[in-house]
Design an enzyme around this catalytic site. Structure first.
Site, mmCIF file in Angstrom:
data_model
loop_
_atom_site.group_PDB
_atom_site.id
_atom_site.type_symbol
_atom_site.label_atom_id
_atom_site.label_comp_id
_atom_site.label_asym_id
_atom_site.label_seq_id
_atom_site.Cartn_x
_atom_site.Cartn_y
_atom_site.Cartn_z
ATOM 1 N N SER A 89 -72.923 57.987 45.122
ATOM 2 C CA SER A 89 -71.598 58.508 45.442
ATOM 3 C C SER A 89 -71.221 59.638 44.476
ATOM 4 O O SER A 89 -71.928 60.633 44.401
ATOM 5 C CB SER A 89 -70.591 57.356 45.421
ATOM 6 O OG SER A 89 -69.376 57.729 46.015
ATOM 7 N N ASP B 13 -71.691 55.248 52.020
ATOM 8 C CA ASP B 13 -71.658 55.129 50.560
ATOM 9 C C ASP B 13 -72.766 54.239 49.996
ATOM 10 O O ASP B 13 -72.858 53.059 50.318
ATOM 11 C CB ASP B 13 -70.283 54.566 50.192
ATOM 12 C CG ASP B 13 -70.057 54.396 48.702
ATOM 13 O OD1 ASP B 13 -70.923 54.802 47.909
ATOM 14 O OD2 ASP B 13 -69.009 53.858 48.329
#
Length: 286
Positions: free
Chosen positions: A42, A163
């Site tokens: 991320s 993610d």
């Protein structure tokens, strides 16, 4: 100074908390500390590629937005689509126009860089790299940063992904499995932090992710996996097997936009790395 051959840099995510990591890495880049392997999740993925491209200050500039019209959180375009983050701005306008990314330096680097994404179909982590195709690199980073329900699902090589933190928030064990005996781990939460089990969000996830039952399972169990890894991180840190740098002040929120607070958190990362540089070098050279 170069990191030892088996040394790795492992970078946690955390939205705008990643500005702490930016401070840590900017100091390392200024001192020309080069790790042969870096892996990020991320916001950690965005930090990772800027480290490999040797762009001191770029992640900071992308996080601490001075001009309100260039912000990526809660823009009209994003909210119109039902999302909080404007991913087109982050992964198109930023790297190609507003805060140009040095693709040439990145692709020419001999540093191995991996980015973690979560496969929506399996609910498992995929560890991806790209050293030729600009669009694929940005797509991988976009997927790694695409928080379920807050950002859209991203197709990577025909696979729906989100993610990377859902499946592997701190990919230390993956790094160790690759044979890296020395691991420098940059976290964005304080020591002792543990995630809580999903509360009201459980119903939201269940309703929204019926299409991806394995992703839903990974999301609902993320806290267990994260907390298990944190137990190991703290144990191995105490035993001297890994080197960990994490905030020693209260972290900002993952969507913080206050320039002063973000700047202070960046400076904290920079100064902490400066203070602990000799300690890290001693660990790497043991």
């Amino acid at each position: 100074m170069n990191g030892k051959k088996e040394a790795a840099l492992v970078l946690e995510g955390g939205g705008t908390r990643g500005v702490f990591t930016a401070g840590v890495l900017d100091y390392l880049m200024e001192k020309e500390v080069k790790f042969p392997y870096v892996i990020g999740v991320s916001a950690g993925a965005c930090n990772a590629i800027d480290y490999v491209s040797k762009q001191i200050g770029r992640t900071k500039d992308c996080t601490i937005i001075q001009d309100r019209k260039n912000r990526y959180i809660g823009t009209k375009d994003a909210l119109k689509k039902g999302y909080l983050f404007d991913m087109d701005r982050l992964f198109d306008e930023y790297p190609n126009r507003l805060f140009p990314f040095d693709f040439d330096t990145y692709f020419a680097s001999d540093i191995q860089c991996e980015v973690v994404v979560t496969n929506c179909l399996t609910g498992e982590a995929m560890y991806l790299s790209e050293k030729q195709d600009r669009e694929r690199l940005l797509t991988i980073c976009r997927a790694s940063s695409s928080i379920p329900l807050i950002s859209p699902v991203v197709d990577v090589d025909g696979i729906p992904c989100v993610d990377g933190g859902v499946a592997d928030s701190v990919p230390l064990i993956h790094s160790m499995k690759l044979g890296h005996q020395k691991n420098v781990v940059v976290l964005t939460r304080n020591k002792g932090y543990r995630k809580k089990a999903p509360g009201k969000s459980r119903l939201l996830y269940t309703a929204a992710l019926k299409k991806y039952p394995n992703l839903l399972n990974a999301l609902l169990n993320r806290y267990r996996n994260y907390n298990r890894v944190m137990e190991l991180v703290e144990k191995w840190e105490e035993e001297g097997h890994i080197f960990v740098i994490r905030p020693e002040v209260e972290p900002v929120s993952r969507t913080e936009q206050n320039v002063e607070k973000l700047t202070e958190f960046y400076d904290h990362g920079y100064q902490l790395m400066k203070q602990r540089m000799e300690e890290m070098q001693a660990y790497l050279e043991k």
